[in-house]
Design a protein around this motif. Structure first.
Motif, PDB file in Angstrom:
ATOM      1  N   ARG A  99      14.604  17.367 -44.936  1.00 54.34           N
ATOM      2  CA  ARG A  99      14.876  17.459 -43.508  1.00 54.34           C
ATOM      3  C   ARG A  99      15.945  18.513 -43.213  1.00 54.34           C
ATOM      4  O   ARG A  99      15.792  19.326 -42.297  1.00 54.34           O
ATOM      5  CB  ARG A  99      15.301  16.078 -42.991  1.00 54.34           C
ATOM      6  N   ALA A 103      15.578  22.117 -41.159  1.00 55.12           N
ATOM      7  CA  ALA A 103      16.464  22.390 -40.030  1.00 55.12           C
ATOM      8  C   ALA A 103      17.108  23.768 -40.160  1.00 55.12           C
ATOM      9  O   ALA A 103      17.244  24.510 -39.179  1.00 55.12           O
ATOM     10  CB  ALA A 103      17.536  21.307 -39.919  1.00 55.12           C
ATOM     11  N   THR A 226      16.531  21.379 -29.651  1.00 55.37           N
ATOM     12  CA  THR A 226      16.978  20.729 -30.887  1.00 55.37           C
ATOM     13  C   THR A 226      16.612  19.253 -30.870  1.00 55.37           C
ATOM     14  O   THR A 226      16.192  18.687 -31.890  1.00 55.37           O
ATOM     15  CB  THR A 226      18.495  20.893 -31.061  1.00 55.37           C
ATOM     16  N   PHE A 227      16.754  18.613 -29.711  1.00 52.28           N
ATOM     17  CA  PHE A 227      16.377  17.202 -29.589  1.00 52.28           C
ATOM     18  C   PHE A 227      14.901  17.011 -29.941  1.00 52.28           C
ATOM     19  O   PHE A 227      14.548  16.116 -30.728  1.00 52.28           O
ATOM     20  CB  PHE A 227      16.639  16.718 -28.160  1.00 52.28           C
ATOM     21  N   GLU A 230      14.332  17.562 -33.704  1.00 49.24           N
ATOM     22  CA  GLU A 230      14.838  16.436 -34.491  1.00 49.24           C
ATOM     23  C   GLU A 230      13.923  15.223 -34.367  1.00 49.24           C
ATOM     24  O   GLU A 230      13.711  14.486 -35.332  1.00 49.24           O
ATOM     25  CB  GLU A 230      16.257  16.081 -34.052  1.00 49.24           C
ATOM     26  N   ARG A 231      13.358  14.990 -33.175  1.00 48.70           N
ATOM     27  CA  ARG A 231      12.472  13.848 -33.013  1.00 48.70           C
ATOM     28  C   ARG A 231      11.145  14.078 -33.747  1.00 48.70           C
ATOM     29  O   ARG A 231      10.519  13.141 -34.229  1.00 48.70           O
ATOM     30  CB  ARG A 231      12.212  13.589 -31.521  1.00 48.70           C
ATOM     31  N   LEU A 233      11.013  15.672 -36.587  1.00 49.71           N
ATOM     32  CA  LEU A 233      11.377  15.332 -37.966  1.00 49.71           C
ATOM     33  C   LEU A 233      11.485  13.818 -38.146  1.00 49.71           C
ATOM     34  O   LEU A 233      11.162  13.293 -39.218  1.00 49.71           O
ATOM     35  CB  LEU A 233      12.696  16.006 -38.342  1.00 49.71           C
ATOM     36  N   ASP A 234      11.940  13.108 -37.097  1.00 46.53           N
ATOM     37  CA  ASP A 234      11.969  11.641 -37.161  1.00 46.53           C
ATOM     38  C   ASP A 234      10.571  11.102 -37.445  1.00 46.53           C
ATOM     39  O   ASP A 234      10.387  10.187 -38.263  1.00 46.53           O
ATOM     40  CB  ASP A 234      12.469  11.052 -35.843  1.00 46.53           C
ATOM     41  N   GLU A 237       9.601  11.812 -40.981  1.00 41.26           N
ATOM     42  CA  GLU A 237      10.361  10.926 -41.862  1.00 41.26           C
ATOM     43  C   GLU A 237       9.766   9.521 -41.861  1.00 41.26           C
ATOM     44  O   GLU A 237       9.636   8.879 -42.913  1.00 41.26           O
ATOM     45  CB  GLU A 237      11.817  10.882 -41.406  1.00 41.26           C
TER      46      GLU A 237
END
Length: 310
Positions: A99, A103, A226-227, A230-231, A233-234, A237
């Motif tokens: 992750r 990024a 970015t939000f 990141e979500r 990637l959530d 994950e």
């Protein structure tokens, strides 16, 4: 291995396997120098400033002399893309976990677009199988080495990362260009956007967008890009965690096709969709009017009871 392939000249030049002219007009002329000059023009004045004639003039040669080295503008654009893209730094290798590595690659790609906005103006006509572009793909896939994702899934995650970087680059470079053109600061541009939304977006027509505007979202320091990344990637994950628990891989083979676009572009469909949207707005307005009427009714009842001493 490449002998059986009819490689486009631009791709062959990028890999250094294209035949060079036997004699050039001067020693100073080379594919590398032509590309450098083209990139300098694009950095200064955008992709529209790049032409074979403009590059030749910058180098002090005739346009025809360039065609001995780069035979078409499309090849030049491909080589400019290769030069402007460069390769990832080693920073992603120095971080722990897939992750964090993705990024770093995402941030570096966004940075590329900010430094060379013209990269975004080059049409995407397929996967550019060139050395530098391949380095970025290799980095993304390598970052996912220790995950249980299939090769297809690893490629999909890598494409999601590069796609979000491209979208972020499109928006941020657009704002940067507006700032340069207008002379306004980022805060001033945001304030103007906020004012436009407050002036034009009515609660009757766009209740949710208006409500969001009233909270000052368009002047917020919150970073939606970015939000969103990141979500994403959530989600990856969570999917990986499921695989590690023994859940099956999920396969999606359905593609969006031209038929979908033709349906959305159909005149009768658009008219029906517009009518449905207007009807929904009318329902929202009616519900608002009903709530207001009930509020007035309750207030009137309260006042009537007060007068009657109840």
């Amino acid at each position: 291995m490449t002998d059986d392939l009819d490689l486009p000249r631009g791709v062959a030049l990028a890999w250094g396997i294209a035949a060079n002219p036997q004699r050039g007009p001067k020693r100073e002329m080379s594919v590398e120098r032509i590309v450098e000059a083209a990139v300098e023009l694009a950095d200064a004045d955008g992709l529209g400033a790049v032409s074979m004639a403009a590059v030749a003039k910058k180098l002090g040669f005739t346009p025809m002399s360039l065609y001995r080295y780069v035979t078409a503008k499309d090849d030049l654009l491909l080589l400019m893309l290769e030069e402007g893209t460069g390769v990832p730094t080693h920073a992603w290798r120095e971080t722990d976990g897939w992750r964090a590595k993705l990024a770093v690659l995402y941030r570096e790609q966004v940075g590329l677009y900010l430094r060379h906005p013209w990269l975004l103006a080059i049409p995407v006509t397929g996967s550019p199988v060139t050395p530098n572009s391949s380095e970025w793909m290799e980095a993304g896939l390598t970052a996912l080495d220790d995950t249980p994702l299939t090769p297809e899934e690893k490629l999909a995650v890598t494409l999601a990362m590069t796609g979000q970087a491209r979208w972020t680059g499109i928006v941020l470079t657009g704002y940067a260009e507006e700032s340069r053109r207008s002379g306004r600061s980022d805060d001033e541009i945001a304030a103007r956007e906020q004012a436009l939304y407050e002036a034009l977006i009515t609660p009757e027509a766009f209740p949710r967008l208006r409500a969001a505007a009233e909270t000052g979202v368009f002047r917020s320091r919150f970073n939606p890009f970015t939000f969103g990344f990141e979500r994403t990637l959530d989600g990856v994950e969570s999917y990986i965690a499921g695989l590690e628990r023994g859940e099956p891989h999920q396969r999606t083979d359905e593609w969006i096709t031209l038929d979908d676009a033709e349906v959305a572009d159909d005149k009768r469909y658009r008219q029906a969709a517009k009518a449905a949207a207007e009807a929904e707005k009318a329902v929202l307005q009616a519900e608002k009017a009903l709530r207001q009427a009930r509020k007035l009714q309750a207030q009137a009842l309260k006042e009537a009871r007060a007068r009657a001493g109840i």
